[in-house]
Design a protein around this motif. Structure first.
Motif, PDB file in Angstrom:
ATOM      1  N   GLY A  43       0.790  -1.226   0.000  1.00 55.98           N
ATOM      2  CA  GLY A  43       0.000   0.000   0.000  1.00 55.98           C
ATOM      3  C   GLY A  43       0.823   1.277   0.000  1.00 55.98           C
ATOM      4  O   GLY A  43       0.269   2.378  -0.076  1.00 55.98           O
ATOM      5  N   TRP A  44       2.144   1.167   0.043  1.00 56.88           N
ATOM      6  CA  TRP A  44       3.010   2.352   0.054  1.00 56.88           C
ATOM      7  C   TRP A  44       3.320   2.755  -1.387  1.00 56.88           C
ATOM      8  O   TRP A  44       4.360   2.435  -1.938  1.00 56.88           O
ATOM      9  N   SER A  46       2.508   6.179  -2.551  1.00 56.36           N
ATOM     10  CA  SER A  46       2.544   7.629  -2.720  1.00 56.36           C
ATOM     11  C   SER A  46       3.895   8.198  -2.299  1.00 56.36           C
ATOM     12  O   SER A  46       4.928   7.550  -2.450  1.00 56.36           O
ATOM     13  N   SER A  47       3.891   9.414  -1.753  1.00 51.80           N
ATOM     14  CA  SER A  47       5.150  10.141  -1.572  1.00 51.80           C
ATOM     15  C   SER A  47       5.898   9.780  -0.295  1.00 51.80           C
ATOM     16  O   SER A  47       6.924  10.386   0.008  1.00 51.80           O
ATOM     17  N   VAL A  48       5.419   8.801   0.447  1.00 49.84           N
ATOM     18  CA  VAL A  48       6.132   8.309   1.621  1.00 49.84           C
ATOM     19  C   VAL A  48       6.360   6.813   1.439  1.00 49.84           C
ATOM     20  O   VAL A  48       5.475   6.085   1.013  1.00 49.84           O
ATOM     21  N   GLY A  49       7.556   6.366   1.740  1.00 47.18           N
ATOM     22  CA  GLY A  49       7.843   4.943   1.621  1.00 47.18           C
ATOM     23  C   GLY A  49       9.331   4.685   1.572  1.00 47.18           C
ATOM     24  O   GLY A  49      10.135   5.581   1.301  1.00 47.18           O
ATOM     25  N   SER A  50       9.700   3.442   1.795  1.00 46.74           N
ATOM     26  CA  SER A  50      11.114   3.092   1.915  1.00 46.74           C
ATOM     27  C   SER A  50      11.872   3.228   0.607  1.00 46.74           C
ATOM     28  O   SER A  50      13.088   3.472   0.610  1.00 46.74           O
ATOM     29  N   TYR A  51      11.180   3.057  -0.525  1.00 44.45           N
ATOM     30  CA  TYR A  51      11.894   3.115  -1.801  1.00 44.45           C
ATOM     31  C   TYR A  51      12.347   4.542  -2.135  1.00 44.45           C
ATOM     32  O   TYR A  51      13.364   4.719  -2.814  1.00 44.45           O
ATOM     33  N   VAL A  52      11.613   5.545  -1.671  1.00 43.39           N
ATOM     34  CA  VAL A  52      12.038   6.927  -1.913  1.00 43.39           C
ATOM     35  C   VAL A  52      13.389   7.172  -1.232  1.00 43.39           C
ATOM     36  O   VAL A  52      14.334   7.675  -1.853  1.00 43.39           O
ATOM     37  N   THR A  53      13.471   6.797   0.029  1.00 45.57           N
ATOM     38  CA  THR A  53      14.729   6.968   0.768  1.00 45.57           C
ATOM     39  C   THR A  53      15.845   6.146   0.143  1.00 45.57           C
ATOM     40  O   THR A  53      16.979   6.618  -0.027  1.00 45.57           O
ATOM     41  N   ARG A  54      15.521   4.924  -0.208  1.00 43.44           N
ATOM     42  CA  ARG A  54      16.521   4.030  -0.809  1.00 43.44           C
ATOM     43  C   ARG A  54      17.032   4.587  -2.132  1.00 43.44           C
ATOM     44  O   ARG A  54      18.243   4.556  -2.414  1.00 43.44           O
TER      45      ARG A  54
END
Length: 384
Positions: A43-44, A46-54
């Protein structure tokens, strides 16, 4: 067109094993499906989630900067990059006229004025000799800022663009910025994987912008990033691109006008998989340039745009340059009709209606190059 050009198109179609070859297609042959599926299942998206940071951390590590802030596209990245270094309404920003529209649009979003400068006919980057001579003539320093003597406006920043992935002459551009008190903001939208004297593009200015559009060397679908070694600027960029929302568990408080520019997690998931393949894509593109060099070496009046001696290019878009015996559009018609998608370089910015009144230096080379440049098929492929 003669037999040599027919052989040229046939060679390309044999290489790609297709009857029609697109200009540049995305290549998804890694973990893209797995990572995107993980976003959907959890369900992740949108603009928050682990892949953005990664993705941000992986990109920063590859380029060699402290921080990367992932956003929705390269234009947004350049818009915010210019804003956070202090470009304001009515400032002038020096940019090449021979660039994609995003460079000029990002300046305009801040109600600043694009000021068009000339390029070098060998590298397609800003001509540093002509630029320095021009600035000595039309500008003057006053209380630490550079002003256009003709318009009386402040000239705040210089935005070199690494055209088709070929690095500009960065030592000279850095020296010009130091001498004339300009902020250097690199438009590195096309140059992920390109190096100037061993140092990655996008690391010379105070900030830089990259793009991960569907036709870039790696893609997140739509996407871009702001790169910097300045932690405070990176934090500010992240804040602005997250609607300037003050962190809180439930309250919605925004402390200035911000932008809904953060890259969604599902796009970043694509980017993470693409980053894993980036070294291979670069290798394939450089091999493709060698292939084209062999294919065109016996065709009179045409040459492949090669990386400068001081640089290593990603060869994002393969580029041929025609001499005066050719009519560009006739060759474009032939190539596209015979199954090899090709396109001209962008129309120079100073010739577009909305920018015709902007300040500019002599752009004779830019205008000549427009009629001699064609981009040809550039999708990474195994040549050997």
């Amino acid at each position: 067109m003669n037999r040599q050009w027919m052989e040229f198109t046939e060679n390309i179609k044999r290489l790609y094993k297709k009857d029609f070859v697109a200009l540049h297609e995305p290549t998804f042959n890694g973990h893209e499906v797995n990572y995107v599926t993980d976003c959907i299942n959890t369900g992740w998206v949108s603009s928050v989630g682990s892949y953005v940071t990664r993705f941000e951390e992986g990109l920063a590590d590859f380029v060699g900067v402290k921080r990367a802030v992932a956003v929705v596209n390269g234009t947004a990245a350049l818009h915010i990059a210019l804003k956070i270094v202090g470009v304001e309404a009515n400032d002038e920003v020096l940019i090449p006229s021979l660039t994609f529209i995003a460079t000029a649009n990002a300046v305009s979003y801040l109600q600043a004025i694009p000021h068009f400068v000339e390029v070098d006919e060998k590298t397609l980057g800003i001509n540093t000799i002509k630029l320095e001579s021009y600035l000595r003539e039309i500008a003057e320093l006053h209380q630490g800022d550079l002003y256009n003597k003709q318009t009386k406006r402040r000239i705040k920043a210089l935005v070199p663009m690494h055209t088709f992935g070929h690095p500009c002459m960065m030592d000279e551009l850095v020296a010009i910025c130091d001498k004339f008190k300009l902020v250097l903001v690199e438009d590195a939208a096309e140059s992920l994987g390109s190096y100037y004297k061993g140092k990655h593009t996008g690391t010379f200015g105070k900030v830089s912008a990259m793009s991960f559009n569907g036709n870039k060397i790696i893609t997140t679908g739509g996407g871009g990033a702001i790169l910097t070694d300045d932690e405070k600027l990176a934090d500010y960029a992240k804040h602005l691109t997250t609607t300037a929302k003050v962190p809180h568990r439930w309250e919605f408080v925004h402390d200035e006008i911000g932008f809904n520019y953060r890259m969604p997690n599902i796009n970043a998931a694509l980017g993470c998989a693409q980053l894993e393949k980036l070294p291979k894509f670069i290798e394939q593109k450089r091999d493709l340039a060698k292939f084209y060099q062999k294919v065109i070496m016996n065709i009179e009046g045409v040459e492949l745009l090669k990386e400068p001696a001081y640089a290593q290019s990603n060869y994002w878009l393969q580029t041929i340059m025609l001499d005066e015996r050719y009519k560009r559009d006739e060759l474009l018609d032939f190539l596209n009709e015979n199954g090899v998608m090709s396109r001209p370089i962008w129309k120079p910015m100073h010739e577009l209606e909305m920018f015709t009144e902007c300040p500019k230096m002599d752009l004779t080379v830019t205008e000549r190059l427009e009629q001699s440049i064609i981009n040809i098929t550039s999708t990474p492929v195994g040549v050997k």
